[in-house]
Design an enzyme around this catalytic site. Structure first.
Site, PDB file in Angstrom:
ATOM      1  CE  LYS A 143     -12.991 -32.047 -36.512  1.00 49.47           C
ATOM      2  NZ  LYS A 143     -14.021 -32.552 -35.690  1.00 49.47           N
ATOM      3  CB  CYS A 144     -10.808 -30.798 -45.710  1.00 52.08           C
ATOM      4  SG  CYS A 144     -12.387 -29.972 -45.611  1.00 52.08           S
ATOM      5  CB  VAL A 145      -8.980 -36.247 -46.407  1.00 54.44           C
ATOM      6  CG1 VAL A 145      -8.885 -36.776 -45.012  1.00 54.44           C
ATOM      7  CG2 VAL A 145     -10.331 -36.496 -46.993  1.00 54.44           C
TER       8      VAL A 145
END
Length: 110
Positions: free
Chosen positions: A108-110
């Site tokens: 979920k990290c961009v």
């Protein structure tokens, strides 16, 4: 991408995450942080080891909320807030701790 440490070349993705998690050790952890301009303290290492423990139990890296909950569950209440984690890891605690732990980038990290 790559970085060289102790005459060995380590492959990373574009953001510096190790391509081969089995190559990780604490010396590599410190070198990766150093390359990012971060000197790891005992508090950083506690978070990194907690992220590795989480990965071993759940086979995934923790998103921020899960990391905070897991830190509380482990009795690390002084480190279990987004503010405390942001002070240690200005580039994002879940992402940075996973990187220095030799794990894959959190989903979920961009």
């Amino acid at each position: 991408m790559t970085f060289t440490f102790n005459k060995r070349v380590f492959l990373t993705d574009a953001e510096g995450f190790l391509e081969d998690m089995s190559l990780w050790n604490q010396e590599i952890m410190h070198e990766m942080a150093r390359l990012d301009g971060l000197e790891l303290t005992d508090r950083h290492i506690i978070i990194i080891k907690t992220v590795r423990d989480y990965y071993e139990k759940f086979n995934t890296t923790p998103p921020m909320r899960s990391l905070i909950a897991y830190l509380k569950q482990q009795g690390l209440t002084d480190l279990s807030s987004s503010m405390a984690l942001a002070a240690l890891f200005p580039d994002g605690a879940a992402k940075s701790a996973a990187k220095y732990a030799g794990l894959k980038k959190p989903v979920k990290c961009v």
